[in-house]
Design a protein around this motif. Structure first.
Motif, PDB file in Angstrom:
ATOM      1  N   GLU A  99       0.821  -1.203   0.000  1.00 52.80           N
ATOM      2  CA  GLU A  99       0.000   0.000   0.000  1.00 52.80           C
ATOM      3  C   GLU A  99       0.860   1.260   0.000  1.00 52.80           C
ATOM      4  O   GLU A  99       0.539   2.259  -0.659  1.00 52.80           O
ATOM      5  N   GLN A 100       1.960   1.208   0.742  1.00 49.73           N
ATOM      6  CA  GLN A 100       2.849   2.367   0.810  1.00 49.73           C
ATOM      7  C   GLN A 100       3.458   2.674  -0.547  1.00 49.73           C
ATOM      8  O   GLN A 100       3.506   3.844  -0.988  1.00 49.73           O
ATOM      9  N   TYR A 101       3.952   1.633  -1.234  1.00 51.08           N
ATOM     10  CA  TYR A 101       4.569   1.845  -2.550  1.00 51.08           C
ATOM     11  C   TYR A 101       3.540   2.388  -3.538  1.00 51.08           C
ATOM     12  O   TYR A 101       3.838   3.285  -4.347  1.00 51.08           O
ATOM     13  N   ALA A 102       2.313   1.834  -3.503  1.00 44.68           N
ATOM     14  CA  ALA A 102       1.272   2.274  -4.434  1.00 44.68           C
ATOM     15  C   ALA A 102       0.902   3.729  -4.176  1.00 44.68           C
ATOM     16  O   ALA A 102       0.750   4.535  -5.112  1.00 44.68           O
ATOM     17  N   ALA A 103       0.749   4.084  -2.897  1.00 46.16           N
ATOM     18  CA  ALA A 103       0.376   5.457  -2.562  1.00 46.16           C
ATOM     19  C   ALA A 103       1.488   6.434  -2.940  1.00 46.16           C
ATOM     20  O   ALA A 103       1.230   7.547  -3.445  1.00 46.16           O
ATOM     21  N   LEU A 104       2.740   6.041  -2.708  1.00 43.75           N
ATOM     22  CA  LEU A 104       3.862   6.911  -3.062  1.00 43.75           C
ATOM     23  C   LEU A 104       3.932   7.092  -4.570  1.00 43.75           C
ATOM     24  O   LEU A 104       4.244   8.188  -5.070  1.00 43.75           O
ATOM     25  N   ALA A 105       3.624   6.035  -5.318  1.00 45.68           N
ATOM     26  CA  ALA A 105       3.629   6.133  -6.773  1.00 45.68           C
ATOM     27  C   ALA A 105       2.587   7.136  -7.246  1.00 45.68           C
ATOM     28  O   ALA A 105       2.830   7.929  -8.173  1.00 45.68           O
ATOM     29  N   ARG A 106       1.427   7.138  -6.619  1.00 49.01           N
ATOM     30  CA  ARG A 106       0.366   8.075  -7.000  1.00 49.01           C
ATOM     31  C   ARG A 106       0.772   9.513  -6.647  1.00 49.01           C
ATOM     32  O   ARG A 106       0.520  10.446  -7.420  1.00 49.01           O
ATOM     33  N   LEU A 107       1.462   9.668  -5.502  1.00 45.10           N
ATOM     34  CA  LEU A 107       1.914  10.998  -5.109  1.00 45.10           C
ATOM     35  C   LEU A 107       2.916  11.543  -6.132  1.00 45.10           C
ATOM     36  O   LEU A 107       2.861  12.713  -6.530  1.00 45.10           O
ATOM     37  N   VAL A 108       3.842  10.709  -6.567  1.00 45.57           N
ATOM     38  CA  VAL A 108       4.837  11.116  -7.561  1.00 45.57           C
ATOM     39  C   VAL A 108       4.165  11.463  -8.885  1.00 45.57           C
ATOM     40  O   VAL A 108       4.494  12.470  -9.532  1.00 45.57           O
ATOM     41  N   SER A 109       3.198  10.619  -9.276  1.00 44.47           N
ATOM     42  CA  SER A 109       2.516  10.858 -10.548  1.00 44.47           C
ATOM     43  C   SER A 109       1.769  12.183 -10.534  1.00 44.47           C
ATOM     44  O   SER A 109       1.827  12.968 -11.494  1.00 44.47           O
ATOM     45  N   GLU A 110       1.081  12.455  -9.437  1.00 41.62           N
ATOM     46  CA  GLU A 110       0.327  13.700  -9.332  1.00 41.62           C
ATOM     47  C   GLU A 110       1.267  14.913  -9.368  1.00 41.62           C
ATOM     48  O   GLU A 110       0.943  15.952  -9.966  1.00 41.62           O
ATOM     49  N   ALA A 170      -1.711   8.062 -20.642  1.00 46.70           N
ATOM     50  CA  ALA A 170      -1.897   6.825 -21.404  1.00 46.70           C
ATOM     51  C   ALA A 170      -0.726   6.648 -22.358  1.00 46.70           C
ATOM     52  O   ALA A 170      -0.196   7.623 -22.897  1.00 46.70           O
ATOM     53  N   GLU A 171      -0.349   5.401 -22.562  1.00 51.16           N
ATOM     54  CA  GLU A 171       0.843   5.142 -23.381  1.00 51.16           C
ATOM     55  C   GLU A 171       0.684   5.676 -24.792  1.00 51.16           C
ATOM     56  O   GLU A 171       1.625   6.216 -25.380  1.00 51.16           O
ATOM     57  N   GLU A 172      -0.547   5.558 -25.343  1.00 51.48           N
ATOM     58  CA  GLU A 172      -0.751   6.018 -26.709  1.00 51.48           C
ATOM     59  C   GLU A 172      -0.811   7.539 -26.807  1.00 51.48           C
ATOM     60  O   GLU A 172      -0.727   8.106 -27.910  1.00 51.48           O
ATOM     61  N   GLU A 173      -0.947   8.217 -25.635  1.00 50.73           N
ATOM     62  CA  GLU A 173      -0.986   9.679 -25.636  1.00 50.73           C
ATOM     63  C   GLU A 173       0.333  10.307 -25.171  1.00 50.73           C
ATOM     64  O   GLU A 173       0.441  11.526 -25.023  1.00 50.73           O
ATOM     65  N   VAL A 230       7.455  -0.574 -10.330  1.00 49.62           N
ATOM     66  CA  VAL A 230       6.396   0.358  -9.949  1.00 49.62           C
ATOM     67  C   VAL A 230       5.992   1.199 -11.164  1.00 49.62           C
ATOM     68  O   VAL A 230       6.831   1.863 -11.777  1.00 49.62           O
ATOM     69  N   ASP A 231       4.692   1.147 -11.490  1.00 47.13           N
ATOM     70  CA  ASP A 231       4.165   1.957 -12.595  1.00 47.13           C
ATOM     71  C   ASP A 231       3.920   3.369 -12.072  1.00 47.13           C
ATOM     72  O   ASP A 231       3.105   3.590 -11.167  1.00 47.13           O
ATOM     73  N   LEU A 232       4.644   4.338 -12.635  1.00 48.92           N
ATOM     74  CA  LEU A 232       4.494   5.743 -12.243  1.00 48.92           C
ATOM     75  C   LEU A 232       3.849   6.572 -13.348  1.00 48.92           C
ATOM     76  O   LEU A 232       3.569   7.763 -13.134  1.00 48.92           O
ATOM     77  N   MET A 233       3.622   5.942 -14.528  1.00 42.30           N
ATOM     78  CA  MET A 233       3.189   6.709 -15.699  1.00 42.30           C
ATOM     79  C   MET A 233       1.752   6.437 -16.110  1.00 42.30           C
ATOM     80  O   MET A 233       0.946   7.365 -16.270  1.00 42.30           O
ATOM     81  N   HIS A 234       1.402   5.202 -16.302  1.00 39.70           N
ATOM     82  CA  HIS A 234       0.137   4.864 -16.977  1.00 39.70           C
ATOM     83  C   HIS A 234      -0.968   4.515 -15.989  1.00 39.70           C
ATOM     84  O   HIS A 234      -2.081   5.023 -16.087  1.00 39.70           O
ATOM     85  N   GLN A 235      -0.694   3.625 -15.065  1.00 34.18           N
ATOM     86  CA  GLN A 235      -1.637   3.293 -13.992  1.00 34.18           C
ATOM     87  C   GLN A 235      -0.890   3.450 -12.674  1.00 34.18           C
ATOM     88  O   GLN A 235      -0.465   2.459 -12.070  1.00 34.18           O
ATOM     89  N   PRO A 236      -0.625   4.656 -12.256  1.00 35.59           N
ATOM     90  CA  PRO A 236       0.223   4.904 -11.079  1.00 35.59           C
ATOM     91  C   PRO A 236      -0.217   4.088  -9.864  1.00 35.59           C
ATOM     92  O   PRO A 236      -1.408   4.072  -9.508  1.00 35.59           O
ATOM     93  N   GLY A 237       0.766   3.408  -9.272  1.00 33.75           N
ATOM     94  CA  GLY A 237       0.511   2.570  -8.110  1.00 33.75           C
ATOM     95  C   GLY A 237       0.444   1.093  -8.438  1.00 33.75           C
ATOM     96  O   GLY A 237       0.502   0.247  -7.545  1.00 33.75           O
ATOM     97  N   ARG A 238       0.341   0.768  -9.740  1.00 32.78           N
ATOM     98  CA  ARG A 238       0.298  -0.637 -10.131  1.00 32.78           C
ATOM     99  C   ARG A 238       1.695  -1.231  -9.979  1.00 32.78           C
ATOM    100  O   ARG A 238       2.694  -0.616 -10.370  1.00 32.78           O
TER     101      ARG A 238
END
Length: 779
Positions: A650-661, A668-671, A756-764
């Motif tokens: 949960e910590q890694y996922a939440a941190l990933a979302r914080l970084v993404s924001e 999206a990869e195609e965008e 850790v996905d930080l770009m497309h689905q942050p937190g995955r």
């Protein structure tokens, strides 16, 4: 020894000239008569010249001025034996004068004189021919001419002459000749050693002295020592040493024995013949300083094996040597120090020397003016402190470390090497190490590292490595310019010097400012080149390289493209992009000073407050860098929100979302091609008027920017992750998670790695072995 002379029926006064067949008392007339066609006239003229020359140097010089030499040299080849005898006797009498000797050299008289050494000539001819050669052989060019004229064989033959004067003169000429290396080798090949040994039995001390002096010289050669031993030379020497009547020969005999003891076979002979007891007798009994010094030198040579050291210890040699350290003679003191150094390799001797107060005595000798004595005393202290911390402490307690540091500035390489080696032995103790550093050791070692002497470099690099455990020592070495000299030694062709330099670099690199400085000086490039598979220099070079990189994560990331979870990003880290092969990674200060350009920005990390940055070393962070207030706010938010979550996942996922924001949200990869991150970075560079962009200021970032921020925030709040650089601005973070409550049969597979996905689905979290993870890492 006296020269044979003609006995006249009527003694001549000093101011008169000998009578010849015509009435004349003038030396000029005698010189003219040397050109007479009558043999009897020539002989009487030669006799008269001899008599006149014997009366003093002034007469010899007068005859030289009258031109007597040229006809006398010519007469050496006369058909008459009587004329030849008269000519060589006259020349021998005159050759003692320096000006005459120089004239003989210019007139190329040596070949003619050497011809008079043939067996067919009379003894008196041999005597005065060799007498002339004794004076000429003191001159370097004359020695070379005698050797080139094949003069050694007849001289060796004359060592067996029945006439003592001929023996004395011949051995003296040989003694002068064998001071040169090629003559020493030739003398051995010509079989001259047995004849020299026979001369030790002579009734004339001067011949014995010259024979021993010649033996001492020739036995510096290994082949000559072997022949000396095979010809029972050791027994002859022991006969001399055992004879009290030959006390005047003992010093020379011991010096010759000392040479021979360089060979293990002679050492065995000493033990077999109980020669060790005889040597100790010379130390304990009252003797001249020269004898004592030579005897100690012999003991030092004997003490080269464990068996010899044991026997010396059993004989109580330590006590004798301790007493010799207090004698007045400098030579004896010096020899005693050398013997202590040799015996210090025996563990039991170290303890006895310490109990006898030898360490303070040696420390006192460091204050003496004699360079040789100080060098020997330092070497002894090195031996006693090697592997013995009690002796090292004793040196420290007597203030020896202060003098040893001063001696690092000496001109004598041996003294510098021994001083550095002794300080290395002592520096294992923290209190001593700090004191050594406080007395300026690092400044002195910085200079020693520039030496061209291998022994100095070996001991200095080791000493630097030991002292550099202290933070202050590393700072002192850096300020003194020692790191530059140390980095240069990474080029050393000498294997041991190179290894020691790598060791010192490894230790110094534990200090970030030192690591940065060594990288600036090119240490990384040198080590990378040196530890290639072809060089065979992998182990220590690899350790030094890793140590440098560990203390300089910015350079490590540029070179290796990877930061492990144990590599913690701190304030001052920067991402300068992938380093080109063979190109040095510039420091952040150098990058900051570059004019604005169109290249990729350098991303910097400043996690601390202004106060924390001021506490950093000046060379860590450029003074003109601004605070990254946004990054500090993100760190604070992460601490408050992330660490409260229950599981690491949960910590890694939440941190990933914080970084993404913070960097523009999910894309999206195609965008991705529509995401304006490049324009945003260009605007930031223009706004800052700098190529260096603080990571927290980036509001539109992609893989490489988000991965760096994620790593930075993770390290700041205590989460564990790695940072890996890919191609084309790709970078990602790997984390390790352990399966909760695994079945008992699957405990070995609890550990799993995720990207850790930080770009497309942050937190995955993407399992590293899945296609989705592969797709995230590549275009």
């Amino acid at each position: 020894m006296t020269h044979k002379t003609r006995k006249d029926s009527e003694p001549l006064s000093k101011d008169k000239f000998g009578f010849i067949s015509i009435e004349s008392k003038s030396p000029e007339t005698a010189v003219l008569l040397l050109n007479s066609p009558e043999e009897e006239v020539i002989v009487k003229a030669c006799d008269a010249i001899f008599t006149f020359a014997e009366k003093g140097d002034e007469n010899k010089l007068s005859l030289l001025g009258l031109g007597a030499l040229e006809p006398l040299i010519r007469l050496l080849s006369h058909s008459s034996r009587a004329v030849r005898r008269g000519a060589v006797v006259a020349l021998g009498s005159m050759a003692v004068h320096g000006e005459v000797k120089n004239a003989l050299k210019k007139l190329n008289a040596i070949p003619s004189i050497l011809e008079k050494l043939s067996p067919e000539e009379e003894t008196v001819v041999h005597e005065f021919a060799t007498l002339s050669l004794t004076h000429l052989s003191k001159d370097f060019s004359c020695k070379a001419q005698m050797f080139d004229s094949n003069g050694l064989p007849p001289l060796i033959q004359l060592l067996s002459s029945p006439d003592p004067d001929v023996k004395k003169n011949s051995v003296e000429v040989i003694y002068n000749l064998v001071q040169d290396y090629k003559s020493r080798l030739a003398f051995h090949k010509l079989g001259g050693i047995p004849s020299l040994l026979e001369l030790l039995k002579s009734d004339f001390p001067v011949i014995q002295h010259l024979a021993l002096g010649t033996l001492q010289c020739v036995t510096t050669d290994p082949d000559s020592r072997r022949t000396f031993r095979e010809e029972q030379g050791f027994d002859r020497l022991m006969d001399v040493l055992s004879n009290p009547d030959f006390s005047d020969l003992h010093a020379a005999a011991l010096q010759t024995l000392s040479n021979c003891l360089s060979d293990s076979q002679t050492v065995k002979l000493v033990h077999k013949s109980r020669g060790l007891a005889r040597l100790l007798h010379f130390l304990m009994a009252p003797n001249a300083p020269g004898v004592q010094s030579a005897a100690v030198d012999c003991l030092t040579k004997v003490a080269q094996s464990a068996e010899s050291l044991r026997l010396l210890h059993e004989e109580g040699t330590e006590k004798v040597l301790a007493e010799l350290l207090s004698v007045d003679d400098i030579g004896v003191k010096t020899s005693a120090c050398q013997a202590v150094a040799a015996m210090s390799f025996h563990p039991a001797s170290k303890d006895i020397f310490r109990d006898l107060g030898v360490v303070p005595a040696l420390t006192q000798l460091l204050r003496r003016q004699s360079l040789m004595l100080r060098a020997a005393a330092t070497r002894a202290l090195y031996g006693l402190s090697h592997g013995d911390q009690l002796n090292a402490l004793s040196i420290y307690n007597t203030g020896g470390h202060e003098i040893l540091v001063q001696q690092l500035h000496e001109a004598c390489p041996k003294t510098v090497a021994s001083s550095a080696a002794t300080l290395y032995n002592m520096a294992a103790q923290e209190a001593i190490r700090s004191s050594i550093v406080s007395h300026g050791a690092m400044q002195a070692l910085a200079e020693a590292l520039k030496s061209k002497d291998t022994e100095v470099l070996l001991s200095s690099t080791l000493c630097v490595a030991e002292l550099a455990c202290e933070e202050e020592a590393r700072a002192e070495l850096r300020r003194a310019g020692g790191l530059e000299a140390l980095v240069r030694l990474l080029h050393s062709p000498h294997e041991e010097v190179w290894k020691n330099a790598c060791f010192a670099v490894k230790v110094c690199a534990s200090d970030k400012p030192s690591a940065v400085e060594m990288c600036r000086l090119g240490a990384l490039e040198i080590l990378q080149e040196m530890i290639c598979p072809e060089s065979g220099r992998n182990a220590l070079g690899g350790l030094a390289l890793n140590s440098l990189l560990k203390s300089n994560l910015s350079v490590k990331y540029s070179l290796m493209g990877h930061l492990a979870s144990s590599d913690i990003i701190t304030c001052g880290f920067y991402d300068a992009g992938k380093a080109r092969t063979g190109q040095r990674v510039l420091t952040l200060e150098e990058l900051t000073q570059q004019p604005l350009n169109q290249h990729r920005p350098v991303f910097s990390v400043f996690t601390g407050s202004r106060k924390e940055k001021e506490e950093k070393q000046e060379d860590e962070i450029p003074a003109e860098e601004t605070e990254d207030a946004v990054l500090q706010m993100l760190i604070q938010e992460a601490k408050e929100s992330i660490l409260q979550l229950n599981t690491e996942k949960e910590q890694y996922a939440a941190l990933a979302r914080l970084v993404s924001e913070a960097m523009g949200g999910a894309v999206a990869e195609e965008e991705l091609h529509e995401f304006p991150w490049m324009l945003h970075l260009s605007e930031l560079k223009f706004h800052l008027q700098s190529n260096v962009v603080p990571i927290g200021l980036i509001r539109k970032g992609i893989y490489c920017h988000r991965a760096l921020l994620f790593k930075c925030l993770s390290d700041c709040i205590g989460l564990s992750c790695s940072l890996i650089r890919g191609d084309y601005n790709r970078a990602w973070n790997e984390v390790v998670l352990f399966e909760e409550n695994p079945p008992s049969m699957q405990r070995s597979s609890r550990r799993s790695r995720f990207i850790v996905d930080l770009m497309h689905q942050p937190g995955r979290l993407l399992d590293v072995n899945t296609p989705a993870a592969q797709q995230y890492q590549t275009i």
